[in-house]
Design an enzyme around this catalytic site. Structure first.
Site, PDB file in Angstrom:
ATOM      1  N   CYS A   1       4.163  -1.050  -7.740  1.00 32.95           N
ATOM      2  CA  CYS A   1       2.740  -0.891  -7.408  1.00 32.95           C
ATOM      3  C   CYS A   1       1.868  -0.471  -8.594  1.00 32.95           C
ATOM      4  O   CYS A   1       2.078   0.590  -9.195  1.00 32.95           O
ATOM      5  CB  CYS A   1       2.581   0.118  -6.283  1.00 32.95           C
ATOM      6  SG  CYS A   1       0.871   0.185  -5.686  1.00 32.95           S
TER       7      CYS A   1
ATOM      8  N   CYS B   1       6.243   4.039  -6.173  1.00 30.34           N
ATOM      9  CA  CYS B   1       6.717   2.695  -5.810  1.00 30.34           C
ATOM     10  C   CYS B   1       6.735   1.816  -7.075  1.00 30.34           C
ATOM     11  O   CYS B   1       5.702   1.616  -7.725  1.00 30.34           O
ATOM     12  CB  CYS B   1       5.816   2.096  -4.746  1.00 30.34           C
ATOM     13  SG  CYS B   1       5.489   3.247  -3.392  1.00 30.34           S
TER      14      CYS B   1
ATOM     15  N   CYS C   1      -2.526   6.826  -6.926  1.00 28.18           N
ATOM     16  CA  CYS C   1      -1.596   7.239  -5.872  1.00 28.18           C
ATOM     17  C   CYS C   1      -0.416   8.011  -6.468  1.00 28.18           C
ATOM     18  O   CYS C   1       0.166   7.600  -7.476  1.00 28.18           O
ATOM     19  CB  CYS C   1      -1.096   6.024  -5.102  1.00 28.18           C
ATOM     20  SG  CYS C   1      -0.021   6.470  -3.725  1.00 28.18           S
TER      21      CYS C   1
ATOM     22  N   ARG D   1       3.566 -12.941   8.592  1.00 26.50           N
ATOM     23  CA  ARG D   1       2.469 -13.155   7.629  1.00 26.50           C
ATOM     24  C   ARG D   1       3.011 -13.504   6.259  1.00 26.50           C
ATOM     25  O   ARG D   1       3.741 -12.710   5.644  1.00 26.50           O
ATOM     26  CB  ARG D   1       1.633 -11.874   7.451  1.00 26.50           C
ATOM     27  CG  ARG D   1       0.755 -11.592   8.598  1.00 26.50           C
ATOM     28  CD  ARG D   1      -0.069 -10.328   8.403  1.00 26.50           C
ATOM     29  NE  ARG D   1      -0.382  -9.842   9.719  1.00 26.50           N
ATOM     30  CZ  ARG D   1      -1.360 -10.294  10.486  1.00 26.50           C
ATOM     31  NH1 ARG D   1      -2.196 -11.196  10.031  1.00 26.50           N
ATOM     32  NH2 ARG D   1      -1.543  -9.831  11.694  1.00 26.50           N
TER      33      ARG D   1
ATOM     34  N   CYS E   1      -8.279  -6.050   6.971  1.00 27.77           N
ATOM     35  CA  CYS E   1      -7.331  -4.988   6.650  1.00 27.77           C
ATOM     36  C   CYS E   1      -7.858  -4.149   5.493  1.00 27.77           C
ATOM     37  O   CYS E   1      -8.251  -4.707   4.463  1.00 27.77           O
ATOM     38  CB  CYS E   1      -5.993  -5.585   6.219  1.00 27.77           C
ATOM     39  SG  CYS E   1      -5.389  -6.819   7.347  1.00 27.77           S
TER      40      CYS E   1
ATOM     41  N   CYS F   1      -7.240  -3.462  10.729  1.00 24.82           N
ATOM     42  CA  CYS F   1      -5.932  -2.952  10.307  1.00 24.82           C
ATOM     43  C   CYS F   1      -6.147  -1.986   9.143  1.00 24.82           C
ATOM     44  O   CYS F   1      -7.040  -2.205   8.318  1.00 24.82           O
ATOM     45  CB  CYS F   1      -5.036  -4.119   9.877  1.00 24.82           C
ATOM     46  SG  CYS F   1      -3.406  -3.600   9.295  1.00 24.82           S
TER      47      CYS F   1
ATOM     48  N   CYS G   1       2.266  -3.162  11.880  1.00 26.91           N
ATOM     49  CA  CYS G   1       2.397  -4.244  10.897  1.00 26.91           C
ATOM     50  C   CYS G   1       3.402  -3.721   9.872  1.00 26.91           C
ATOM     51  O   CYS G   1       3.108  -2.764   9.145  1.00 26.91           O
ATOM     52  CB  CYS G   1       1.042  -4.524  10.252  1.00 26.91           C
ATOM     53  SG  CYS G   1       1.154  -5.670   8.865  1.00 26.91           S
TER      54      CYS G   1
HETATM   55  N1  SAM Z   1      -0.241   3.413   0.171  1.00 25.02           N
HETATM   56  C1  SAM Z   1      -0.013   2.726   1.364  1.00 25.02           C
HETATM   57  C2  SAM Z   1       1.440   2.387   1.602  1.00 25.02           C
HETATM   58  O1  SAM Z   1       2.198   2.327   0.655  1.00 25.02           O
HETATM   59  O2  SAM Z   1       1.788   2.164   2.756  1.00 25.02           O
HETATM   60  C3  SAM Z   1      -0.855   1.475   1.492  1.00 25.02           C
HETATM   61  C4  SAM Z   1      -1.086   0.525   0.343  1.00 25.02           C
HETATM   62  S1  SAM Z   1       0.316  -0.344  -0.306  1.00 25.02           S
HETATM   63  C5  SAM Z   1      -0.429  -1.094  -1.684  1.00 25.02           C
HETATM   64  C6  SAM Z   1       0.674  -1.625   0.866  1.00 25.02           C
HETATM   65  C7  SAM Z   1       1.850  -2.527   0.596  1.00 25.02           C
HETATM   66  O3  SAM Z   1       1.511  -3.485  -0.382  1.00 25.02           O
HETATM   67  C8  SAM Z   1       3.111  -1.907   0.064  1.00 25.02           C
HETATM   68  O4  SAM Z   1       3.888  -1.307   1.052  1.00 25.02           O
HETATM   69  C9  SAM Z   1       3.825  -3.103  -0.534  1.00 25.02           C
HETATM   70  O5  SAM Z   1       4.705  -3.660   0.412  1.00 25.02           O
HETATM   71  C10 SAM Z   1       2.692  -4.061  -0.869  1.00 25.02           C
HETATM   72  N2  SAM Z   1       2.577  -4.235  -2.336  1.00 25.02           N
HETATM   73  C11 SAM Z   1       2.049  -3.370  -3.217  1.00 25.02           C
HETATM   74  N3  SAM Z   1       2.122  -3.828  -4.481  1.00 25.02           N
HETATM   75  C12 SAM Z   1       2.735  -5.039  -4.406  1.00 25.02           C
HETATM   76  C13 SAM Z   1       3.116  -6.007  -5.375  1.00 25.02           C
HETATM   77  N4  SAM Z   1       2.912  -5.812  -6.672  1.00 25.02           N
HETATM   78  N5  SAM Z   1       3.708  -7.149  -4.956  1.00 25.02           N
HETATM   79  C14 SAM Z   1       3.935  -7.354  -3.630  1.00 25.02           C
HETATM   80  N6  SAM Z   1       3.590  -6.459  -2.663  1.00 25.02           N
HETATM   81  C15 SAM Z   1       3.015  -5.315  -3.040  1.00 25.02           C
HETATM   82 FE1  SF4 Z   2       0.877   4.392  -3.356  1.00 25.96          FE
HETATM   83 FE2  SF4 Z   2       1.153   1.850  -4.089  1.00 25.96          FE
HETATM   84 FE3  SF4 Z   2       3.239   3.164  -3.089  1.00 25.96          FE
HETATM   85 FE4  SF4 Z   2       1.152   2.526  -1.448  1.00 25.96          FE
HETATM   86  S1  SF4 Z   2       2.540   1.120  -2.486  1.00 25.96           S
HETATM   87  S2  SF4 Z   2       2.244   4.494  -1.589  1.00 25.96           S
HETATM   88  S3  SF4 Z   2      -0.558   2.719  -2.923  1.00 25.96           S
HETATM   89  S4  SF4 Z   2       2.159   3.629  -5.035  1.00 25.96           S
END
Ligand code: SAM
Ligand code: SF4
Ligand code: DTB
Length: 332
Positions: free
Chosen positions: A73, A70, A66, A274, A110, A142, A202
């Site tokens: 992530c 973030c 991606c 949740r 989901c 979802c 959500c």
């Molecule tokens: N890329 C899309 C987005 O960011 O909306 C969908 C996937 S993203 C992995 C979905 C959510 O997972 C993120 O918004 C974040 O809140 C949560 N998430 C991701 N990595 C995480 C982590 N290491 N610990 C807790 N929550 C996490």
């Molecule tokens: Fe990409 Fe992870 Fe951020 Fe979702 S949370 S936009 S998968 S980097």
């Protein structure tokens, strides 16, 4: 009666407010725990009679690679965690896993795509096919796949999508320290398009990223100001994955998660709260307090998107020990 107590007692009669201030929310988060739990529980029992809990299973359809940054992530190309882009799962594989989740007791399925925004063309047509397939199994569907356009939102709605997950993650004030490649406003605009297309929202966030109590209050205040409230509010605690910028952040006290869940329940009496990522680190006692004070859904199954979750047997034991009911998935 103080103003805050009066407002809480209005909440107990199920009045839904969208005008909470950050100070009011912070006061709730900082209340003596036992009082916070009691206020939340009064609302929880009234709006969710029988303590019915929805089990939602997760599957990462497109993992890694991606372009967003973030900080939490492992799927970001900016992190040095192990996840390089993997191939996208096929429709038959996804639907088989949805059927397995249903057989194990899940009511909602989901699916996640590690994208900045939904990709047009074949990828999107495949996503729509997966949504139709999951719905035809009698499960709620979802999707979480980044930003969406108005046209994409209406096609997702046509395919029967129940809900779109798009988290605000943290407060507007803290956001720039966690993500720089897109803005809070862009997140809110996607949520607006989803809502306008008639799809449930959500939307929640993550705690344990070094934020202050005011940041948590500010995130909850933004969520509670959405009108209507998001139907589903995931409360994640950070899973500190090696290679991400937040890998070294100290784990939070499980009672902080309890406080967040209880406060979310008071602010958004009718939403599904949740209890999401981070349950493996929580322990039974804190999870049971969450179920008592407001959580009425969990992610269920051994994996979240890329990290671990408690195993199914352990969760079945926990839910039965707590004495909550599992929301049935009716269609055979
Ligand atoms: N890329 C899309 C987005 O960011 O909306 C969908 C996937 S993203 C992995 C979905 C959510 O997972 C993120 O918004 C974040 O809140 C949560 N998430 C991701 N990595 C995480 C982590 N290491 N610990 C807790 N929550 C996490
Ligand atoms: Fe990409 Fe992870 Fe951020 Fe979702 S949370 S936009 S998968 S980097
Ligand atoms: C949400 O708020 N939490 C889930 C779901 N929505 C998509 C994802 C949690 C991901 C945790 C880290 C991982 O497994 O990669």
């Amino acid at each position: 009666m103080t103003l805050i107590n009066k407002k809480i007692s209005n909440q107990a009669s199920n009045e839904v407010r969208h005008d909470w201030t950050i100070d009011e929310v912070r006061n709730l988060l900082e209340k003596p725990l036992i009082e916070l739990l009691w206020e939340a529980q009064k609302i929880h029992r009234r709006s969710n009679p029988g303590y019915v809990v929805q089990l939602a299973s997760l599957l990462s359809v497109k993992t890694g690679g991606c372009t967003e940054d973030c900080a939490y992530c492992p799927q970001s190309i900016h992190s040095s965690s192990d996840l390089s882009e993997q191939s996208t799962l096929e429709i038959s594989n996804v639907l088989q896993q949805a059927q397995e989740a249903k057989s194990a007791g899940a009511d909602r399925f989901c699916m996640g795509w590690a994208w900045r925004e939904i990709q047009e063309g074949e990828h999107f047509e495949t996503m729509l096919e997966m949504i139709r397939g999951v719905k035809s199994l009698g499960l709620e569907a979802c999707v979480t796949a980044g930003m969406v356009t108005e046209k994409q939102a209406s096609r997702l709605a046509e395919a029967g999508l129940t809900a779109y997950n798009h988290n605000l993650d943290t407060s507007p004030e803290k956001y720039g320290e966690i993500i720089t490649t897109r803005t809070y406003q862009e997140r809110l605009e996607t949520l607006h398009r989803i809502r306008a297309a008639g799809i449930n929202i959500c939307c929640g966030g993550i705690i344990g990223m070094g934020e202050s109590t005011t940041d948590r209050a500010s995130l909850l205040q933004v969520l509670a100001s959405l009108n209507p409230h998001p139907e589903s509010v995931p409360i994640n605690s950070l899973v500190a994955v090696e290679g991400t910028l937040l890998e070294k952040v100290n784990p939070i006290d499980p009672l902080e998660v309890v406080r967040m869940v209880a406060t979310a329940r008071i602010l958004m009496p009718r939403s599904k709260i949740r209890l999401s990522a981070g349950r493996k680190q929580l322990g039974r006692e804190a999870q049971i307090l969450c179920l008592q004070a407001g959580a009425n859904s969990i992610f269920y199954g051994e994996k979240l998107l890329t990290t671990g979750n408690p195993d199914i047997e352990e969760d079945q034991k926990l839910l039965s020990l707590a004495g909550v009911k599992i929301k049935a998935n009716f269609i055979e």
